[in-house]
Design a protein around this motif. Structure first.
Motif, PDB file in Angstrom:
ATOM      1  N   GLY A  85     -31.624   7.865  27.138  1.00  0.00           N
ATOM      2  CA  GLY A  85     -32.165   6.931  26.163  1.00  0.00           C
ATOM      3  C   GLY A  85     -31.150   5.893  25.707  1.00  0.00           C
ATOM      4  O   GLY A  85     -31.520   4.879  25.110  1.00  0.00           O
ATOM      5  N   ARG A  86     -29.906   6.104  25.977  1.00  0.00           N
ATOM      6  CA  ARG A  86     -28.846   5.195  25.541  1.00  0.00           C
ATOM      7  C   ARG A  86     -28.476   4.164  26.613  1.00  0.00           C
ATOM      8  O   ARG A  86     -27.762   3.209  26.337  1.00  0.00           O
ATOM      9  CB  ARG A  86     -27.626   6.035  25.172  1.00  0.00           C
ATOM     10  N   VAL A  87     -28.971   4.346  27.815  1.00  0.00           N
ATOM     11  CA  VAL A  87     -28.581   3.488  28.936  1.00  0.00           C
ATOM     12  C   VAL A  87     -28.914   2.027  28.668  1.00  0.00           C
ATOM     13  O   VAL A  87     -28.083   1.139  28.907  1.00  0.00           O
ATOM     14  CB  VAL A  87     -29.223   3.983  30.253  1.00  0.00           C
ATOM     15  N   ALA A  88     -30.101   1.745  28.176  1.00  0.00           N
ATOM     16  CA  ALA A  88     -30.507   0.351  27.943  1.00  0.00           C
ATOM     17  C   ALA A  88     -29.612  -0.318  26.900  1.00  0.00           C
ATOM     18  O   ALA A  88     -29.232  -1.480  27.065  1.00  0.00           O
ATOM     19  CB  ALA A  88     -31.969   0.290  27.498  1.00  0.00           C
ATOM     20  N   ARG A  89     -29.254   0.405  25.841  1.00  0.00           N
ATOM     21  CA  ARG A  89     -28.376  -0.177  24.812  1.00  0.00           C
ATOM     22  C   ARG A  89     -26.997  -0.496  25.371  1.00  0.00           C
ATOM     23  O   ARG A  89     -26.420  -1.544  25.092  1.00  0.00           O
ATOM     24  CB  ARG A  89     -28.223   0.783  23.637  1.00  0.00           C
ATOM     25  N   VAL A  90     -26.459   0.420  26.176  1.00  0.00           N
ATOM     26  CA  VAL A  90     -25.138   0.190  26.772  1.00  0.00           C
ATOM     27  C   VAL A  90     -25.207  -0.974  27.736  1.00  0.00           C
ATOM     28  O   VAL A  90     -24.317  -1.842  27.748  1.00  0.00           O
ATOM     29  CB  VAL A  90     -24.617   1.474  27.468  1.00  0.00           C
ATOM     30  N   ALA A  91     -26.264  -1.051  28.518  1.00  0.00           N
ATOM     31  CA  ALA A  91     -26.424  -2.174  29.459  1.00  0.00           C
ATOM     32  C   ALA A  91     -26.478  -3.496  28.698  1.00  0.00           C
ATOM     33  O   ALA A  91     -25.865  -4.478  29.119  1.00  0.00           O
ATOM     34  CB  ALA A  91     -27.685  -1.975  30.297  1.00  0.00           C
ATOM     35  N   ALA A  92     -27.188  -3.524  27.584  1.00  0.00           N
ATOM     36  CA  ALA A  92     -27.281  -4.750  26.784  1.00  0.00           C
ATOM     37  C   ALA A  92     -25.899  -5.150  26.251  1.00  0.00           C
ATOM     38  O   ALA A  92     -25.558  -6.330  26.221  1.00  0.00           O
ATOM     39  CB  ALA A  92     -28.261  -4.562  25.643  1.00  0.00           C
ATOM     40  N   GLN A  93     -25.110  -4.184  25.842  1.00  0.00           N
ATOM     41  CA  GLN A  93     -23.767  -4.470  25.349  1.00  0.00           C
ATOM     42  C   GLN A  93     -22.896  -5.035  26.466  1.00  0.00           C
ATOM     43  O   GLN A  93     -22.092  -5.915  26.232  1.00  0.00           O
ATOM     44  CB  GLN A  93     -23.122  -3.216  24.780  1.00  0.00           C
ATOM     45  N   LEU A  94     -23.067  -4.535  27.665  1.00  0.00           N
ATOM     46  CA  LEU A  94     -22.266  -4.996  28.797  1.00  0.00           C
ATOM     47  C   LEU A  94     -22.626  -6.428  29.192  1.00  0.00           C
ATOM     48  O   LEU A  94     -21.803  -7.140  29.747  1.00  0.00           O
ATOM     49  CB  LEU A  94     -22.408  -4.075  29.990  1.00  0.00           C
ATOM     50  N   GLU A  95     -23.849  -6.838  28.887  1.00  0.00           N
ATOM     51  CA  GLU A  95     -24.277  -8.194  29.220  1.00  0.00           C
ATOM     52  C   GLU A  95     -23.654  -9.235  28.315  1.00  0.00           C
ATOM     53  O   GLU A  95     -23.611 -10.404  28.651  1.00  0.00           O
ATOM     54  CB  GLU A  95     -25.798  -8.298  29.147  1.00  0.00           C
ATOM     55  N   LEU A  96     -23.181  -8.821  27.155  1.00  0.00           N
ATOM     56  CA  LEU A  96     -22.579  -9.774  26.209  1.00  0.00           C
ATOM     57  C   LEU A  96     -21.347 -10.323  26.764  1.00  0.00           C
ATOM     58  O   LEU A  96     -20.651 -10.826  27.153  1.00  0.00           O
ATOM     59  CB  LEU A  96     -22.284  -9.105  24.862  1.00  0.00           C
TER      60      LEU A  96
END
Length: 96
Positions: A85-96
């Motif tokens: 469930g945390r994968v999408a949040r981490v991916a979004a952070q990496l896109e910054l």
């Protein structure tokens, strides 16, 4: 970040951040150690300690910044397996 032990804090006050990070890691203060290594721009070491402490999302982000592809892959695998469930949040952070 949790409060570092007095000995770690003393090293930080002396601006011996890498030594403080190593002492914190040795003592099991893994969140403190990871933060200190990040402050010292030792991103791969910060990622290793975050991984060891079970913070796979943080480990992944730091491994990417530190260009440690092998650790980034291990952290991603662990994140997908243990905290999907945390994968999408981490991916979004990496896109910054």
């Amino acid at each position: 970040m949790p409060e570092p032990s007095p000995e770690v804090l003393a090293l930080v006050r002396e601006q011996r951040v890498l030594e403080a990070g190593e002492l914190a890691a040795k003592r099991g203060e893994l969140e403190v150690a990871s933060d200190l290594f990040e402050k010292a721009c030792e991103f791969s070491r910060a990622a290793e300690v975050a991984y060891e402490g079970g913070d796979f999302g943080r480990a992944l982000g730091l491994a990417v910044v530190g260009r440690d592809d092998a650790l980034a892959q291990r952290a991603l695998d662990a994140l997908v397996l243990r905290e999907p469930g945390r994968v999408a949040r981490v991916a979004a952070q990496l896109e910054l």
